[in-house]
Design a protein around this motif. Structure first.
Motif, PDB file in Angstrom:
ATOM      1  N   MET A 121      54.440 -32.087  19.643  1.00  0.00           N
ATOM      2  CA  MET A 121      53.821 -31.081  20.504  1.00  0.00           C
ATOM      3  C   MET A 121      54.761 -29.896  20.723  1.00  0.00           C
ATOM      4  O   MET A 121      54.307 -28.759  20.810  1.00  0.00           O
ATOM      5  CB  MET A 121      53.431 -31.698  21.850  1.00  0.00           C
ATOM      6  N   GLY A 122      56.068 -30.162  20.795  1.00  0.00           N
ATOM      7  CA  GLY A 122      57.027 -29.071  20.959  1.00  0.00           C
ATOM      8  C   GLY A 122      57.065 -28.164  19.752  1.00  0.00           C
ATOM      9  O   GLY A 122      57.092 -26.929  19.881  1.00  0.00           O
ATOM     10  N   LEU A 123      57.071 -28.762  18.567  1.00  0.00           N
ATOM     11  CA  LEU A 123      57.053 -27.944  17.347  1.00  0.00           C
ATOM     12  C   LEU A 123      55.758 -27.153  17.240  1.00  0.00           C
ATOM     13  O   LEU A 123      55.770 -25.986  16.839  1.00  0.00           O
ATOM     14  CB  LEU A 123      57.246 -28.823  16.119  1.00  0.00           C
ATOM     15  N   TYR A 124      54.644 -27.776  17.624  1.00  0.00           N
ATOM     16  CA  TYR A 124      53.370 -27.058  17.608  1.00  0.00           C
ATOM     17  C   TYR A 124      53.420 -25.876  18.572  1.00  0.00           C
ATOM     18  O   TYR A 124      53.021 -24.765  18.232  1.00  0.00           O
ATOM     19  CB  TYR A 124      52.223 -27.999  17.985  1.00  0.00           C
ATOM     20  N   GLU A 125      53.928 -26.150  19.766  1.00  0.00           N
ATOM     21  CA  GLU A 125      53.981 -25.106  20.797  1.00  0.00           C
ATOM     22  C   GLU A 125      54.898 -23.960  20.382  1.00  0.00           C
ATOM     23  O   GLU A 125      54.608 -22.802  20.642  1.00  0.00           O
ATOM     24  CB  GLU A 125      54.465 -25.735  22.107  1.00  0.00           C
ATOM     25  N   LEU A 126      56.012 -24.284  19.726  1.00  0.00           N
ATOM     26  CA  LEU A 126      56.973 -23.243  19.360  1.00  0.00           C
ATOM     27  C   LEU A 126      56.566 -22.442  18.134  1.00  0.00           C
ATOM     28  O   LEU A 126      56.711 -21.223  18.102  1.00  0.00           O
ATOM     29  CB  LEU A 126      58.348 -23.866  19.111  1.00  0.00           C
ATOM     30  N   PHE A 127      56.088 -23.118  17.099  1.00  0.00           N
ATOM     31  CA  PHE A 127      55.933 -22.450  15.811  1.00  0.00           C
ATOM     32  C   PHE A 127      54.495 -22.228  15.351  1.00  0.00           C
ATOM     33  O   PHE A 127      54.235 -21.330  14.571  1.00  0.00           O
ATOM     34  CB  PHE A 127      56.685 -23.237  14.733  1.00  0.00           C
ATOM     35  N   ILE A 128      53.566 -23.044  15.793  1.00  0.00           N
ATOM     36  CA  ILE A 128      52.197 -22.938  15.277  1.00  0.00           C
ATOM     37  C   ILE A 128      51.276 -22.233  16.264  1.00  0.00           C
ATOM     38  O   ILE A 128      50.543 -21.322  15.906  1.00  0.00           O
ATOM     39  CB  ILE A 128      51.652 -24.329  14.910  1.00  0.00           C
ATOM     40  N   SER A 129      51.322 -22.674  17.522  1.00  0.00           N
ATOM     41  CA  SER A 129      50.448 -22.091  18.530  1.00  0.00           C
ATOM     42  C   SER A 129      50.860 -20.642  18.789  1.00  0.00           C
ATOM     43  O   SER A 129      52.016 -20.341  19.025  1.00  0.00           O
ATOM     44  CB  SER A 129      50.536 -22.879  19.834  1.00  0.00           C
ATOM     45  N   ASN A 130      49.900 -19.768  18.741  1.00  0.00           N
ATOM     46  CA  ASN A 130      50.189 -18.360  18.988  1.00  0.00           C
ATOM     47  C   ASN A 130      49.503 -17.877  20.258  1.00  0.00           C
ATOM     48  O   ASN A 130      49.141 -16.724  20.383  1.00  0.00           O
ATOM     49  CB  ASN A 130      49.775 -17.499  17.786  1.00  0.00           C
TER      50      ASN A 130
END
Length: 151
Positions: free
Chosen positions: A50-59
Motif C-alpha cells: 500500500m505504501g508503494l502504491y500510495e507513493l508511486f502509482i496513486s496520483n
C-alpha cells in the motif's frame, strides 16, 4: 493469512485435547504466537504494497475529498466493506515514512520471534535467568525508544 488461520485452528485443537486430558503443556500458546508472527508478516507485506502504491502509482492529490477519491470507490471486499476515507496508516507521503512504518512492524516480528523462542528455553542457572531478564528489558527498551522516535 491462510497459514495464520491454520495455526489458530491448531491451537484450538491442542487446547481442547489438553482440556480432555487435563494436562496443559503451553503448546497452545506457541501455536498462537506463530499465528501472530504470520499475521505480522502479512501486515508488513500489506503496508509495503500500500505504501508503494500510495507513493508511486496513486496520483490523487492530498487535498482531494474522500468522495472524489477513485481508489475508494472500488475498495470493498465483495461489497461488504466500503472505505469512507483512507486510513491514517495508509497515508504515506515519503519513502522515509514507509521505511519507518515497516521498521516498526519488523521490530514487532522480531519481538514475537524472541517470545516464541523463549518458551522453549530451559532456565537452569542464575546466569540463564539474568540473560532472559536482560533480553526482556532490552526488548521493552527498544519498543519504548521506537515509540518515542516516531513522535
Amino acid at each position: 493469512m491462510e497459514q495464520g488461520c491454520m495455526y489458530i485452528v491448531e491451537s484450538f485443537k491442542v487446547y481442547w485435547a489438553s482440556c480432555v486430558k487435563g494436562i496443559h503443556t503451553g503448546q497452545m500458546v506457541l501455536c498462537l504466537v506463530e499465528a501472530v508472527d504470520v499475521y505480522l508478516a502479512g501486515t508488513v507485506m500489506l503496508i509495503f504494497g500500500m505504501g508503494l502504491y500510495e507513493l508511486f502509482i496513486s496520483n490523487v492529490p492530498r487535498n482531494v475529498p474522500p468522495s472524489e477519491d477513485r481508489a475508494l470507490l472500488s475498495s470493498s471486499l465483495f461489497g461488504m466493506f466500503i472505505l469512507k476515507e483512507r486510513p491514517r496508516w495508509m497515508r504515506i507521503t515519503s519513502l522515509d515514512e514507509l521505511k519507518t512504518k515497516l521498521g516498526h512492524v519488523i521490530v514487532m516480528i522480531l519481538l514475537v520471534k524472541m517470545f516464541e523462542r523463549s518458551k522453549t528455553v530451559a532456565i537452569t542457572s542464575g546466569l540463564d535467568l539474568l540473560s532472559y531478564s536482560v533480553c526482556i528489558f532490552l526488548s521493552s527498551a527498544s519498543l519504548y525508544v521506537l515509540h518515542n522516535l516516531h513522535k
